[in-house]
Design a protein around this motif. Structure first.
Motif, short mmCIF file in Angstrom:
data_model
loop_
_atom_site.label_atom_id
_atom_site.label_comp_id
_atom_site.label_asym_id
_atom_site.label_seq_id
_atom_site.Cartn_x
_atom_site.Cartn_y
_atom_site.Cartn_z
N ASP A 104 0.83 -1.20 0.00
CA ASP A 104 0.00 0.00 0.00
C ASP A 104 0.87 1.25 0.00
O ASP A 104 0.60 2.21 -0.73
CB ASP A 104 -0.92 -0.02 1.22
N LEU A 105 1.94 1.26 0.80
CA LEU A 105 2.84 2.41 0.83
C LEU A 105 3.58 2.57 -0.50
O LEU A 105 3.73 3.69 -1.01
CB LEU A 105 3.85 2.26 1.97
N ALA B 64 1.15 4.05 -2.98
CA ALA B 64 0.90 5.48 -2.78
C ALA B 64 2.03 6.31 -3.38
O ALA B 64 1.79 7.33 -4.06
CB ALA B 64 0.74 5.79 -1.30
N GLU B 65 3.28 5.89 -3.14
CA GLU B 65 4.41 6.62 -3.70
C GLU B 65 4.42 6.53 -5.22
O GLU B 65 4.75 7.50 -5.91
CB GLU B 65 5.72 6.09 -3.12
N ASP C 274 1.88 8.89 -6.71
CA ASP C 274 2.40 10.26 -6.69
C ASP C 274 3.41 10.48 -7.82
O ASP C 274 3.41 11.53 -8.48
CB ASP C 274 3.06 10.56 -5.34
N ALA D 16 -3.22 4.23 2.39
CA ALA D 16 -2.24 5.11 1.75
C ALA D 16 -2.56 5.34 0.27
O ALA D 16 -2.54 6.47 -0.21
CB ALA D 16 -0.83 4.54 1.90
N THR D 17 -2.85 4.25 -0.46
CA THR D 17 -3.18 4.42 -1.88
C THR D 17 -4.51 5.16 -2.05
O THR D 17 -4.66 5.97 -2.97
CB THR D 17 -3.24 3.06 -2.60
N ALA E 259 -5.69 7.42 -0.04
CA ALA E 259 -5.41 8.83 0.24
C ALA E 259 -4.74 9.50 -0.95
O ALA E 259 -4.87 10.72 -1.13
CB ALA E 259 -4.54 8.95 1.48
N SER E 260 -4.02 8.71 -1.76
CA SER E 260 -3.37 9.25 -2.95
C SER E 260 -4.29 9.29 -4.16
O SER E 260 -3.87 9.69 -5.25
CB SER E 260 -2.11 8.43 -3.29
#
Length: 398
Positions: free
Chosen positions: A30-31, A34-35, A38, A56-57, A59-60
């Motif tokens: 998931d982290l 998300a990166e 971005d 995390a994803t 939220a992105s």
């Protein structure tokens, strides 16, 4: 090509939105997802992301068809129990993806779920990427060719992996390990202890029995018992126990006894800070071992599979390496103790941890090896992964 895509991609194709489907398994995936989102938005500002992901994803900007934790199943026996649900989820994700016809499908980790899905989508003409190479160096190198039948592109976190894929005609890129960028080469223990209002003088142990309920059930009680053994020699020992999620916290706290309450501090997340604050770390084999290396802390790696899974692994000789943990594999030497299966007992774990807790400083030679490995893993994962995927997208358009 990469720098051009980073800087000019938005001007060239960003104005026309495109769909990207992403499936991220578990918290680490998931982290990464998300990166990656971005990074891809810098190239394709109007891109739409959907699929499977966690907080995390989402939220992105990911539209989650299913939560990431629905894929958090480990071990052969455990997968068998959850197989009907996993197959239903995979069928639905496949159908949605085929209907959407995205520019690319990106499977992040979760190889048991993602590789089969990627293969079907690739056969249907959709460009596919697998981000985080399965451990082909540990579980039969011949798997690399099979993975190539599923993924047009494999993004690797470890520098030795692309060469393995090249031997099997698979396009694979080392993009750097994102964890290597999150940790300082010289983490500040005093600052980390301030986060938890801990004295700089007293001995501190961090325990991480895993991020899955199955791991907690197999290791939690033994890890707690290990702290009881240690307190006989170090009565003032403080234990930090960061939990991956609320479910893991509930399962772990149910194992605590009255005498544990004063010395074991259960915390939500913040595992990296807890490791840096500690003098030693007891952890389940997996990514946490790499995190402890990057935190520059002595560690003891422990693991126990379910009996059925362990028997299958031993019977068919599935493991092809001498070392279980990432620090030992990356060093190609036994720099950290590994206590696996029957050796994973409180008395043995405590004995392995005691020297580091008493010494309260890392051995200079071990520190130097940690730093060497840390440097070798550094890259620019967020941008390099996005640039490699953009190359694939553009090659499909041309």
């Amino acid at each position: 090509m990469k720098s051009g895509l980073r800087d000019a991609g938005a001007a060239r194709v960003g104005q026309s939105g495109l769909d990207i489907v992403l499936v991220a398994g578990e918290a680490s995936g998931d982290l990464l997802g998300a990166e990656l989102i971005d990074g891809l938005r810098r190239i394709y500002p109007e891109a739409r992301f959907s699929g499977v992901g966690g907080p995390a994803t989402q939220a992105s900007g990911l539209e989650a068809w299913y939560p990431a934790d629905c894929l958090a199943v480990m071990g052969l026996a455990e997968v068998v129990r959850h197989l009907p649900k996993l197959l239903n989820v995979r069928r639905d994700v496949r159908a949605r993806t085929l209907k959407l016809q995205p520019a690319v499908f990106i499977g992040i980790d979760a190889p048991d779920f993602n590789l089969g899905l990627e293969r079907k989508l690739k056969q249907a003409g959709i460009a596919t990427v697998h981000y985080v190479s399965p451990s082909v160096w540990a579980w039969r190198e011949s798997r690399a060719a099979k993975i190539g039948r599923s993924a047009d592109l494999v993004l690797c976190l470890f520098p030795m992996e692309p060469e393995i894929y090249r031997r099997h005609g698979v396009d694979a890129r080392f993009v750097g390990h994102p964890l290597a960028d999150r940790f300082s080469m010289e983490p500040d223990q005093a600052v980390a202890r301030e986060t938890f209002s801990l004295s700089t003088e007293g001995p501190v142990l961090a325990i991480l029995p895993g991020s899955r309920l199955g791991e907690i059930s197999r290791l939690g009680a033994d890890f707690i018992a290990t702290t009881r053994v240690l307190r006989k020699s170090i009565p003032e020992l403080v234990v930090l126990a960061p939990m991956a999620n609320a479910a893991c916290r509930r399962a772990f706290e149910a194992m605590l006894e009255d005498g544990d309450q004063g010395s074991i501090r259960v915390i939500d997340g913040d595992a990296h800070t807890a490791m840096i604050a500690a003098d030693a770390v007891l952890l389940a084999s997996g990514t946490a071992a790499l995190e402890a290396l990057l935190a520059k802390r002595p560690m003891v790696v422990a693991y126990r599979l379910s009996n059925l899974t362990y028997r299958i692994v031993k019977l068919f000789g599935l493991m092809k390496v001498d070392h279980y943990s990432l620090p030992n594999f990356l060093s190609q030497s036994p720099i950290v103790p590994e206590l696996m299966q029957g050796d994973c007992r409180p008395e043995a774990l405590a004995a392995a941890l005691l020297p580091a807790l008493r010494q309260r400083r890392i051995d200079p030679m071990l520190l130097a090896e940690y730093q060497r490995i840390h440097q070798s893993l550094r890259g620019d994962a967020k941008h390099d992964a996005a640039a490699a995927i953009a190359e694939l997208i553009e090659s499909q358009r041309s």
